[in-house]
Design a protein around this motif. Structure first.
Motif, PDB file in Angstrom:
ATOM      1  N   ARG A 227       0.690  -1.312  -0.054  1.00 50.86           N
ATOM      2  CA  ARG A 227      -0.117   0.125   0.058  1.00 50.86           C
ATOM      3  C   ARG A 227       0.745   1.120   0.052  1.00 50.86           C
ATOM      4  O   ARG A 227       0.634   2.205  -0.989  1.00 50.86           O
ATOM      5  CB  ARG A 227      -0.744   0.134   1.265  1.00 50.86           C
ATOM      6  N   LEU A 228       1.752   1.358   0.817  1.00 52.33           N
ATOM      7  CA  LEU A 228       2.668   2.741   1.071  1.00 52.33           C
ATOM      8  C   LEU A 228       3.574   2.818  -0.338  1.00 52.33           C
ATOM      9  O   LEU A 228       3.623   3.713  -0.846  1.00 52.33           O
ATOM     10  CB  LEU A 228       3.486   2.397   2.116  1.00 52.33           C
ATOM     11  N   THR A 229       4.052   1.693  -0.826  1.00 55.19           N
ATOM     12  CA  THR A 229       4.688   1.812  -2.413  1.00 55.19           C
ATOM     13  C   THR A 229       3.823   2.614  -3.176  1.00 55.19           C
ATOM     14  O   THR A 229       4.470   3.317  -4.071  1.00 55.19           O
ATOM     15  CB  THR A 229       5.008   0.462  -2.660  1.00 55.19           C
ATOM     16  N   SER A 230       2.599   2.557  -3.184  1.00 57.28           N
ATOM     17  CA  SER A 230       1.664   2.868  -4.313  1.00 57.28           C
ATOM     18  C   SER A 230       1.714   4.516  -4.260  1.00 57.28           C
ATOM     19  O   SER A 230       1.576   5.006  -5.132  1.00 57.28           O
ATOM     20  CB  SER A 230       0.420   2.386  -4.262  1.00 57.28           C
ATOM     21  N   TYR A 231       2.017   5.134  -2.892  1.00 52.11           N
ATOM     22  CA  TYR A 231       2.162   6.544  -2.797  1.00 52.11           C
ATOM     23  C   TYR A 231       3.327   6.929  -3.398  1.00 52.11           C
ATOM     24  O   TYR A 231       3.280   8.192  -3.743  1.00 52.11           O
ATOM     25  CB  TYR A 231       1.938   6.846  -1.493  1.00 52.11           C
ATOM     26  N   PHE A 232       4.198   6.170  -3.703  1.00 55.09           N
ATOM     27  CA  PHE A 232       5.861   6.708  -4.123  1.00 55.09           C
ATOM     28  C   PHE A 232       5.612   6.568  -5.718  1.00 55.09           C
ATOM     29  O   PHE A 232       7.028   6.716  -6.180  1.00 55.09           O
ATOM     30  CB  PHE A 232       6.661   6.381  -3.266  1.00 55.09           C
ATOM     31  N   ALA A 233       4.897   6.394  -6.385  1.00 51.92           N
ATOM     32  CA  ALA A 233       4.768   6.052  -7.709  1.00 51.92           C
ATOM     33  C   ALA A 233       4.811   7.477  -8.392  1.00 51.92           C
ATOM     34  O   ALA A 233       4.952   8.670  -7.995  1.00 51.92           O
ATOM     35  CB  ALA A 233       3.680   5.372  -8.308  1.00 51.92           C
ATOM     36  N   ASP A 234       4.899   7.398  -9.904  1.00 52.26           N
ATOM     37  CA  ASP A 234       5.251   8.890 -10.381  1.00 52.26           C
ATOM     38  C   ASP A 234       3.979   9.764 -10.267  1.00 52.26           C
ATOM     39  O   ASP A 234       2.644   9.325 -10.184  1.00 52.26           O
ATOM     40  CB  ASP A 234       5.065   8.397 -12.074  1.00 52.26           C
ATOM     41  N   LEU A 235       4.229  10.803  -9.888  1.00 53.16           N
ATOM     42  CA  LEU A 235       3.189  11.845  -9.344  1.00 53.16           C
ATOM     43  C   LEU A 235       2.219  12.179 -10.633  1.00 53.16           C
ATOM     44  O   LEU A 235       0.951  12.277 -10.157  1.00 53.16           O
ATOM     45  CB  LEU A 235       3.795  13.201  -9.176  1.00 53.16           C
ATOM     46  N   VAL A 236       2.391  12.046 -11.660  1.00 47.08           N
ATOM     47  CA  VAL A 236       1.596  12.025 -12.714  1.00 47.08           C
ATOM     48  C   VAL A 236       0.484  11.281 -12.751  1.00 47.08           C
ATOM     49  O   VAL A 236      -0.769  11.367 -13.141  1.00 47.08           O
ATOM     50  CB  VAL A 236       2.175  12.060 -14.259  1.00 47.08           C
ATOM     51  N   SER A 237       0.754   9.986 -12.393  1.00 46.46           N
ATOM     52  CA  SER A 237      -0.123   8.902 -12.226  1.00 46.46           C
ATOM     53  C   SER A 237      -1.163   8.949 -11.223  1.00 46.46           C
ATOM     54  O   SER A 237      -1.946   8.230 -11.107  1.00 46.46           O
ATOM     55  CB  SER A 237       0.342   7.451 -12.320  1.00 46.46           C
ATOM     56  N   LEU A 238      -0.930   9.805 -10.176  1.00 50.12           N
ATOM     57  CA  LEU A 238      -1.594   9.770  -8.918  1.00 50.12           C
ATOM     58  C   LEU A 238      -2.885  10.633  -9.153  1.00 50.12           C
ATOM     59  O   LEU A 238      -2.933  11.716  -9.952  1.00 50.12           O
ATOM     60  CB  LEU A 238      -0.892  10.463  -7.842  1.00 50.12           C
ATOM     61  N   HIS A 239      -4.072  10.229  -8.059  1.00 52.64           N
ATOM     62  CA  HIS A 239      -5.221  11.010  -8.116  1.00 52.64           C
ATOM     63  C   HIS A 239      -4.695  12.568  -7.822  1.00 52.64           C
ATOM     64  O   HIS A 239      -3.977  12.613  -6.716  1.00 52.64           O
ATOM     65  CB  HIS A 239      -6.186  10.236  -7.186  1.00 52.64           C
ATOM     66  N   PRO A 240      -5.369  13.468  -8.242  1.00 53.88           N
ATOM     67  CA  PRO A 240      -4.964  14.888  -7.535  1.00 53.88           C
ATOM     68  C   PRO A 240      -4.966  15.098  -6.333  1.00 53.88           C
ATOM     69  O   PRO A 240      -3.885  15.729  -5.877  1.00 53.88           O
ATOM     70  CB  PRO A 240      -6.208  15.712  -8.461  1.00 53.88           C
TER      71      PRO A 240
END
Length: 669
Positions: free
Chosen positions: A42-55
């Motif tokens: 779960r925590l690893t998903s927060y440090f993905a590419d910023l562009v791919s994250l929900h605003p």
């Protein structure tokens, strides 16, 4: 804007067990709380590419500066810990399911000798039983009006009850038999409580048994040729049936369920809940909240169920429900949802523990429950559409106001947190100050503070300046001290709760002109606070003063930025006046009672708290005063004599009310 890679945990350091995690900002505030079956995934998903994250997720991870987690044994423990942390820290980026309006409920004060029925909005109180929520207050009044014919319980306020007790005459409801008139002892306290208990039993859903009981009594009275009693019972049964007809049967077999529907888009989610008890819709609630992530419908259901029913269980606990039949009553036997979350079995177990008996969490598939679910879904869609129409302008306006403030005052960033102080006094006496907080253009009332000014006050504008300097010093001295704390400065090490003023505002507003602004700025320079912008808003021409400038900044009269500053200033003024009036009233009360033999500070406080004002204390009888805990008959008699001696003469001059109001509400410019 922070770079998430600067605080990303090292590879392999995050455990794979279930747990709960917290993101903190640079000041140590908890800004997001979440749970996970697998913390590493779960925590690893927060440090993905910023562009791919929900605003909203992108904004959260760029605002945070650290992340921490706690490993738990089971997912049920994770649910409970997540709920407790969200309640304790109130994280900014967590979705909070707060009602979109204040729903009225029917309150029954079981903690009083003669319980009372009344319409109520607000937090739960101990010893009070609640029914609802209802969509409208008039619906409660109609129900009470019908049922007091059958259950003539007291509905009057405490003041009305005491007054009729003193004059030994019932009110109109007592004369028309819609109240059993316990004020004149037409019934005893035990008999009146039995009436109230029957009323509560009827509203709790035990309607058929009570109607059958009345019908048996009616038949028995008719056989005994007591036709007047039989006719009265017949009318009572008809009144009960009319009250039941107002709540149409939607589900058979006495179903006890909550029907939850969710409709949303990429940014917001509308949630509607119908509360069905004994097969009838007893209440309805609605929320429209921002989506915090790309959560699936099942994950949104899990968030809602955890927060909503956790809060309901806390409310049940806060009112100290001792009856096993009523404990967990706000949690139904069945919760119908649009989609089951992955951890639905753990949620069911958690709900069952809260209720004390089994709770089913499931998706309706067919029949009446499916039809009702579709109706609730249409309500959710309509609520979202109305919310979009109502809020579109407001969201745009707030964003425009913050942007205009940033540009008009030359700030480095938009002032997402604004604090404002105001001074209130009457000709230099009872000097107090208020501090109000706006975040994202909206008031955050949990962070409001008021201050009693210790500095000596005389007359003249210079005292307002000194008071503003004192309040500014006291507010930012706390901030500086917390900054010097080596570990987690924004968290109290003893309680673990966040220190709400351990972080500074983006913009600090004072109510006044150049002298007040310079006084506040000088204090900030003295304390070494250099990351807070200071301005003053003068009432005369609504000029915005900036430290070091000889001329004020003039914002256009139609500017949203000016409107926002005015709202902040007016709220600070209102909060200061409210505190000032309460303090002055308390001082005046204590001055009247000062010197009464046997009446110390503790007893004076008890009297003020019990009666609320000097005027009410003057009207109280000797028995009323001696009835206050800690006040004996001799002391009550001394209080009465002191109040009688303090009554102003009949020919004493009376101040002009308009002038008095202007003096009372004097505040520093």
């Amino acid at each position: 804007m922070a770079d998430p890679t600067t605080y990303r945990p090292a590879a392999g350091t995050i455990p794979t067990e279930p747990g709960v995690y917290k993101f903190r900002d640079a000041h140590g505030r908890v800004i997001y709380v979440g749970k996970a079956k697998n913390l590493r995934s779960r925590l690893t998903s927060y440090f993905a590419d910023l562009v791919s994250l929900h605003p909203r997720t992108r904004q959260m991870v760029t605002t945070a500066s650290s992340v921490e987690w706690t490993v738990v044994g089971t997912e049920v423990e994770a649910l409970q810990l997540e709920y407790n942390w969200i309640k304790e820290f109130d994280p900014r980026f967590n979705v909070r399911y707060r009602d979109d309006k204040s729903y009225p409920v029917l309150a029954v004060t079981l903690n009083e000798e003669y319980p009372r029925l009344f319409v109520y909005r607000g937090p739960r109180r101990r010893g009070v039983r609640y029914f609802g929520p209802y969509s409208h207050a008039w619906a409660i009044r109609e129900t009470v009006d019908l049922l007091t014919r059958v259950f003539p319980a007291r509905t009057c306020s405490t003041g009305v009850f005491k007054r009729h007790r003193q004059i030994d005459r019932p009110c109109l409801l007592g004369y028309i038999d819609k109240c059993s008139a316990p004020c004149v002892e037409r019934v005893t306290a035990e008999e009146h409580r039995a009436i109230v208990d029957d009323f509560c039993e009827f509203l709790a859903g035990r309607t058929d048994q009570m109607i059958r009981k009345l019908e048996r009594e009616m038949s028995s009275a008719a056989e005994d040729l007591d036709f007047e009693k039989a006719a009265r019972l017949r009318d009572d049964v008809a009144a009960m049936r009319r009250a039941m007809e107002k709540q149409a049967v939607v589900l058979g077999d006495g179903t006890d369920a909550d029907v939850v529907a969710m409709v949303g888009d990429d940014l917001e989610v509308s949630v509607q809940v119908f509360h069905v008890r004994d097969g009838r819709v007893r209440g309805q609630r609605g929320w429209v909240v921002e989506r915090s992530d790309d959560d699936s419908m099942g994950e949104q259901v899990a968030q809602f169920v955890t927060q909503f029913y956790g809060t309901q269980a806390d409310l049940d606990a806060s009112v100290q429900i001792d009856d096993d039949r009523l404990r967990g009553e706000s949690i139904p036997r069945e919760v119908l949802v649009p989609e089951l979350p992955d951890e639905h079995e753990d949620l069911q177990q958690w709900l069952s523990d809260l209720r004390g008996s089994r709770v089913a969490l499931r998706v309706p598939q067919r029949g009446d429950k499916k039809a009702l679910f579709e109706t609730v879904g249409r309500n959710a869609s309509e609520a979202l559409a109305q919310h979009k129409l109502r809020r579109a302008g407001d969201l745009t306006t707030r964003s425009a106001a913050l942007t205009e403030l940033q540009e008009g005052l030359g700030l480095d960033q938009a002032p997402l947190r604004i604090e404002c102080i105001d001074i209130s006094h009457v000709q230099g006496t009872d000097v107090v100050a208020s501090l109000v907080v706006f975040e994202d253009g909206l008031p955050r009332k949990s962070d409001y503070r008021h201050y009693s000014i210790r500095a000596a006050a005389g007359d003249g504008r210079s005292d307002d300046v000194a008071s503003i300097a004192e309040v500014t010093r006291r507010r930012f001295l706390r901030h500086r001290q917390d900054q010097e704390t080596p570990a987690q400065p924004a968290v109290d090490p003893e309680s673990g709760r966040p220190r709400k003023f351990a972080y500074p505002p983006n913009l600090f507003v004072v109510d006044g002109g150049a002298p007040q602004v310079h006084a506040a700025a000088a204090v900030l320079d003295e304390l070494g606070v250099n990351d807070v912008a200071v301005v003053g808003l003068a009432k005369r021409l609504e000029e915005v003063w900036v430290p070091g400038d000889d001329e004020p900044v003039i914002l256009p009269r139609t500017s949203e930025a000016l409107f926002l500053l005015q709202r902040v200033r007016d709220e600070a003024h209102r909060f200061a006046i409210t505190f000032h009036r309460s303090k002055r009233s308390k001082r005046m009360t204590e001055s009247v009672l000062d010197g009464v033999p046997g009446l110390g500070r503790t007893r004076r406080t008890a009297l003020v708290t019990h009666f609320g004002s000097v005027a009410r204390l003057r009207e109280a009888t000797l028995e009323d005063i001696s009835g206050v805990p800690g006040i004996g008959v001799a002391t009550a008699r001394a209080v009465r004599e002191a109040l009688a001696a303090d009554v102003p003469a009949a020919d004493a001059p009376v101040a002009d009310p308009a002038t008095a109001d202007r003096v009372e509400e004097k505040t520093g410019d």
